[in-house]
Design a protein around this motif. Structure first.
Motif, PDB file in Angstrom:
ATOM      1  N   ILE A  87       2.393   5.768  -2.142  1.00 26.40           N
ATOM      2  CA  ILE A  87       3.476   4.820  -2.439  1.00 26.40           C
ATOM      3  C   ILE A  87       3.029   3.880  -3.559  1.00 26.40           C
ATOM      4  N   GLY A  88       3.982   3.308  -4.278  1.00 25.21           N
ATOM      5  CA  GLY A  88       3.653   2.368  -5.361  1.00 25.21           C
ATOM      6  C   GLY A  88       2.825   3.065  -6.426  1.00 25.21           C
ATOM      7  N   GLY A  89       1.718   2.440  -6.778  1.00 23.78           N
ATOM      8  CA  GLY A  89       0.850   3.001  -7.806  1.00 23.78           C
ATOM      9  C   GLY A  89       0.233   4.322  -7.408  1.00 23.78           C
ATOM     10  N   SER A  90       0.319   4.684  -6.153  1.00 23.69           N
ATOM     11  CA  SER A  90      -0.211   5.970  -5.693  1.00 23.69           C
ATOM     12  C   SER A  90       0.869   7.050  -5.667  1.00 23.69           C
ATOM     13  N   VAL A 150      -2.974  13.402  -0.071  1.00 29.53           N
ATOM     14  CA  VAL A 150      -2.759  12.032   0.379  1.00 29.53           C
ATOM     15  C   VAL A 150      -3.522  11.094  -0.563  1.00 29.53           C
ATOM     16  N   ILE A 151      -2.784  10.089  -1.067  1.00 29.31           N
ATOM     17  CA  ILE A 151      -3.376   9.165  -2.046  1.00 29.31           C
ATOM     18  C   ILE A 151      -3.264   7.752  -1.506  1.00 29.31           C
ATOM     19  N   SER A 152      -4.399   7.137  -1.234  1.00 27.73           N
ATOM     20  CA  SER A 152      -4.396   5.737  -0.814  1.00 27.73           C
ATOM     21  C   SER A 152      -5.779   5.162  -1.059  1.00 27.73           C
ATOM     22  N   LYS A 153      -5.824   4.136  -1.883  1.00 28.69           N
ATOM     23  CA  LYS A 153      -7.131   3.522  -2.162  1.00 28.69           C
ATOM     24  C   LYS A 153      -7.700   2.945  -0.872  1.00 28.69           C
ATOM     25  N   SER A 154      -6.852   2.234  -0.134  1.00 34.73           N
ATOM     26  CA  SER A 154      -7.335   1.551   1.069  1.00 34.73           C
ATOM     27  C   SER A 154      -7.275   2.448   2.307  1.00 34.73           C
ATOM     28  N   GLY A 155      -6.228   3.240   2.394  1.00 35.21           N
ATOM     29  CA  GLY A 155      -6.012   4.026   3.620  1.00 35.21           C
ATOM     30  C   GLY A 155      -5.269   3.239   4.671  1.00 35.21           C
ATOM     31  N   GLU A 156      -5.009   1.969   4.418  1.00 37.44           N
ATOM     32  CA  GLU A 156      -4.338   1.143   5.432  1.00 37.44           C
ATOM     33  C   GLU A 156      -2.886   0.855   5.089  1.00 37.44           C
ATOM     34  N   THR A 157      -2.413   1.387   3.972  1.00 38.74           N
ATOM     35  CA  THR A 157      -1.013   1.184   3.606  1.00 38.74           C
ATOM     36  C   THR A 157      -0.155   1.861   4.669  1.00 38.74           C
ATOM     37  N   ALA A 158       0.696   1.059   5.350  1.00 42.78           N
ATOM     38  CA  ALA A 158       1.410   1.561   6.533  1.00 42.78           C
ATOM     39  C   ALA A 158       2.218   2.821   6.215  1.00 42.78           C
ATOM     40  N   GLU A 159       2.891   2.824   5.065  1.00 45.66           N
ATOM     41  CA  GLU A 159       3.777   3.942   4.739  1.00 45.66           C
ATOM     42  C   GLU A 159       2.982   5.240   4.579  1.00 45.66           C
ATOM     43  N   THR A 160       1.912   5.170   3.813  1.00 46.57           N
ATOM     44  CA  THR A 160       1.123   6.383   3.568  1.00 46.57           C
ATOM     45  C   THR A 160       0.396   6.803   4.839  1.00 46.57           C
ATOM     46  N   ALA A 161      -0.114   5.809   5.581  1.00 43.42           N
ATOM     47  CA  ALA A 161      -0.825   6.130   6.826  1.00 43.42           C
ATOM     48  C   ALA A 161       0.111   6.859   7.792  1.00 43.42           C
ATOM     49  N   GLY A 213      -6.925  -0.458 -10.253  1.00 46.90           N
ATOM     50  CA  GLY A 213      -5.890  -0.773  -9.266  1.00 46.90           C
ATOM     51  C   GLY A 213      -4.789   0.269  -9.279  1.00 46.90           C
ATOM     52  N   GLY A 214      -3.982   0.287  -8.217  1.00 45.78           N
ATOM     53  CA  GLY A 214      -2.964   1.324  -8.051  1.00 45.78           C
ATOM     54  C   GLY A 214      -2.085   1.533  -9.269  1.00 45.78           C
ATOM     55  N   ARG A 215      -1.520   0.437  -9.798  1.00 48.80           N
ATOM     56  CA  ARG A 215      -0.543   0.604 -10.884  1.00 48.80           C
ATOM     57  C   ARG A 215      -1.186   0.922 -12.226  1.00 48.80           C
ATOM     58  N   PHE A 216      -2.518   0.873 -12.280  1.00 45.81           N
ATOM     59  CA  PHE A 216      -3.228   1.248 -13.511  1.00 45.81           C
ATOM     60  C   PHE A 216      -3.993   2.568 -13.305  1.00 45.81           C
ATOM     61  N   ARG A 294       8.462  -0.176 -14.533  1.00 50.09           N
ATOM     62  CA  ARG A 294       9.034  -1.263 -13.731  1.00 50.09           C
ATOM     63  C   ARG A 294       7.994  -1.866 -12.788  1.00 50.09           C
ATOM     64  N   GLN A 295       7.222  -0.978 -12.135  1.00 46.39           N
ATOM     65  CA  GLN A 295       6.196  -1.507 -11.227  1.00 46.39           C
ATOM     66  C   GLN A 295       5.108  -2.245 -11.997  1.00 46.39           C
ATOM     67  N   LEU A 296       4.664  -1.613 -13.086  1.00 47.38           N
ATOM     68  CA  LEU A 296       3.561  -2.188 -13.874  1.00 47.38           C
ATOM     69  C   LEU A 296       3.922  -3.593 -14.352  1.00 47.38           C
ATOM     70  N   ALA A 298       6.443  -5.607 -13.375  1.00 52.28           N
ATOM     71  CA  ALA A 298       6.859  -6.560 -12.331  1.00 52.28           C
ATOM     72  C   ALA A 298       5.667  -7.061 -11.520  1.00 52.28           C
ATOM     73  N   GLU A 299       4.884  -6.118 -10.996  1.00 45.44           N
ATOM     74  CA  GLU A 299       3.830  -6.503 -10.053  1.00 45.44           C
ATOM     75  C   GLU A 299       2.654  -7.169 -10.774  1.00 45.44           C
ATOM     76  N   SER A 300       2.456  -6.809 -12.036  1.00 43.56           N
ATOM     77  CA  SER A 300       1.315  -7.382 -12.756  1.00 43.56           C
ATOM     78  C   SER A 300       1.595  -8.808 -13.221  1.00 43.56           C
TER      79      SER A 300
HETATM   80  O1  PA5 Z   1      -0.326  -1.180  -7.669  1.00 47.60           O
HETATM   81  C1  PA5 Z   1      -0.751  -1.329  -6.540  1.00 47.60           C
HETATM   82  O2  PA5 Z   1      -1.894  -1.791  -6.332  1.00 47.60           O
HETATM   83  C2  PA5 Z   1       0.075  -0.923  -5.344  1.00 47.60           C
HETATM   84  O3  PA5 Z   1       1.333  -0.470  -5.719  1.00 47.60           O
HETATM   85  C3  PA5 Z   1      -0.638   0.168  -4.548  1.00 47.60           C
HETATM   86  O4  PA5 Z   1      -0.788   1.296  -5.366  1.00 47.60           O
HETATM   87  C4  PA5 Z   1       0.158   0.541  -3.298  1.00 47.60           C
HETATM   88  O5  PA5 Z   1       0.360  -0.604  -2.511  1.00 47.60           O
HETATM   89  C5  PA5 Z   1      -0.579   1.597  -2.475  1.00 47.60           C
HETATM   90  O6  PA5 Z   1      -1.855   1.137  -2.097  1.00 47.60           O
HETATM   91  P1  PA5 Z   1      -2.933   2.142  -1.520  1.00 47.60           P
HETATM   92  O7  PA5 Z   1      -3.343   3.068  -2.622  1.00 47.60           O
HETATM   93  O8  PA5 Z   1      -4.096   1.280  -1.071  1.00 47.60           O
HETATM   94  O9  PA5 Z   1      -2.308   2.884  -0.386  1.00 47.60           O
END
Ligand code: PA5
Length: 477
Positions: A87-90, A150-161, A213-216, A294-296, A298-300
């Motif tokens: 989700i998001g950057g992943s 499966v892509i998650s830097k943390s592994g704790e993102t509720a949606e991906t988990a 970071g995710g969005r980069f 849009r994510q890059l 907005a969130e940055s």
């Molecule tokens: O840009 C970001 O850091 C976020 O959008 C993350 O990519 C997003 O929350 C997913 O995080 P994670 O890869 O830890 O599951």
């Protein structure tokens, strides 16, 4: 190389709604600021959260490309379906690359016509989405021929988990210990919940590199693996990013496209009251990149506090639109509504083999001008017409021109916006790499889902967001 045309952001084109051209002259205010910020970025690149800037270069790049290709070769021919869970950057970069560089009908093609497995990016916990994707995989080759990434830097993102737990359970029931052959995880190389799971289950992994970071992360294995699996030339993508990065090291503002993009958008917001930033590709293939942008953006940049802790409420509202489709939906607003936007148009100079010629012979006078023209020619005429119409209404706009859509130019586009975001972060004096405002929503979700330790936030939610009888329609109970 991509071209950035920005004359329509200046006062001599759009009057009081444009910036004074003198600001951009060598040695003038914005040019001087650009030189200073370029020096700062050259010192911080490759360090801390700016390691993403080195992704297209040297051993950082080589290690990732080698790791990606090793796994792609190992699984080649074994899978009909690749399902990305993230989700998001992943996820946004994966979708953007696939939309840009493979045909829109890719998943409908026969195996011999496709350059890899079908690709599904499941980037939400909407149960209908996950069920539909799993059902189609069951019907098209079966789970036996489905690989999950499966892509998650943390592994704790509720949606991906949650997605991962559903998928792992299905795979385990079907394949037992062999289920690990159906999972490629992309996560932190050393720590985190997903790393612990991977070590315990024996999944093959690729890294979300430290300091990215995710969005980069689209130019790291996060974006490269699914792209390479689907036949996208990831070396060309990285070459394009590298060449844009070189252009964005120029000290002179008028030669540095990322500094220019950031300066235009930041200054038009600050001096001319235009904090809404539309990106409107005249190309369906590039629409996914508008979502990624849009994510890059907005969130940055959307931050309550600057780096000194002062309250600033910085940031811009990025908006995506599609040319020519949204000419029949949004342009009325963009031309006659509040003059609070900067509109970025994207043109593709040539559509190559995809070009379609409109046949002659219908002979109806009102539409005879279309006979013998190309669809690409019509699309580009519509972009030019929109540009003209916006200038007529004194609406600042710029155009990014792709010579054609290929991996090299998509890589350029990605690095252009990533570096522009780094510049904009410095111009606004905010940390472009954190996202503190996302945290409260995550904790509230933990509370609502009954995670131990989050009882107080659950009580606070009930106290502050109850409906207090003010409901029309059935109450949620
Ligand atoms: O840009 C970001 O850091 C976020 O959008 C993350 O990519 C997003 O929350 C997913 O995080 P994670 O890869 O830890 O599951």
């Amino acid at each position: 190389m991509l071209t950035l045309e920005y004359a329509n952001c200046l006062a001599d084109r759009v009057g009081v709604h444009g910036l004074d051209p003198d600001l951009f002259e060598p040695g003038a205010e914005l040019d001087a600021a650009c030189r200073h910020l370029t020096d700062r970025l050259s010192q911080s690149r490759g360090k801390g959260w700016e390691r993403w800037r080195e992704l297209p270069f040297g051993s950082f790049r080589d290690g990732h490309v080698r790791g990606v290709h090793e796994i792609v070769e190992r699984v080649r021919g074994r899978f009909d379906n690749l399902v990305v869970l993230g989700i998001g950057g992943s996820a946004l970069g994966n979708t953007a690359l696939q939309m840009a560089l493979n045909p829109s009908t890719y998943n409908l093609l026969d195996a011999v016509e496709r350059s890899g497995p079908r690709l599904f990016v499941v980037d939400n916990v909407d149960p209908s989405l996950l069920s539909a994707v799993l059902n189609i995989c069951e019907r098209q080759g079966g789970l036996e021929r489905t690989l999950f990434n499966v892509i998650s830097k943390s592994g704790e993102t509720a949606e991906t988990a949650a997605q991962f737990m559903v998928v792992r359970d299905r795979l385990k029931q079907r394949f037992g210990a062999r289920h690990a052959e159906h999972v490629i995880a992309i996560t932190d190389p050393a720590k985190g919940t997903m790393r612990t799971i991977c070590d315990a289950e024996g999944y093959a992994t690729l890294p979300v590199p430290d300091g990215v970071g995710g969005r980069f992360s689209v130019l790291s294995p996060v974006g490269l693996f699914s792209a390479a699996m689907c036949g996208i030339d990831i070396d060309a993508l990285l070459d394009g990013a590298a060449s844009m990065d070189m252009a964005c090291r120029e000290h002179e503002l008028s030669k540095n496209p990322a500094a220019m993009l950031a300066a235009l958008l930041v200054e038009l917001a600050a001096r001319k009251g235009k904090p809404n930033h539309v990106l409107m590709p005249y190309s369906n293939a590039l629409y996914g990149l508008a979502d990624w942008y849009r994510q890059l953006w907005a969130e940055s940049l959307g931050k309550q506090r600057d780096v000194r802790g002062e309250e600033v409420f910085a940031g811009f509202t990025p908006i995506k639109a599609l040319g020519a489709t949204d000419q029949h939906s949004q342009i009325q607003l963009y031309r006659e509504g509040p003059n609070d936007k900067v509109i970025g148009l994207i043109e593709v100079a040539t559509f190559g083999d995809d070009e379609v010629t409109i046949p002659r012979g219908l002979g109806v006078e009102a539409i005879a001008y279309l006979e013998g023209a190309t669809m690409g020619g019509l699309l580009n005429a519509e972009r030019r017409a929109t540009e003209f119409a916006l200038v007529e209404s004194q609406r600042p706009n710029y155009t990014i021109r792709f010579p054609r859509i290929d991996a090299h130019h998509v890589g350029e586009f990605i690095q252009l916006w990533q570096v522009a975001t780094a510049y904009a972060g410095l111009m606004l004096n905010v940390d472009a790499y954190d996202q503190p405002a996302v945290e409260l929503g995550k904790q509230a979700t933990f509370g609502l889902m009954g995670r131990a330790g989050y009882e107080r936030i659950k009580a606070r939610i009930d106290e502050t967001t109850g409906t207090a009888g003010r409901v029309i329609g059935p109450s949620r109970g």
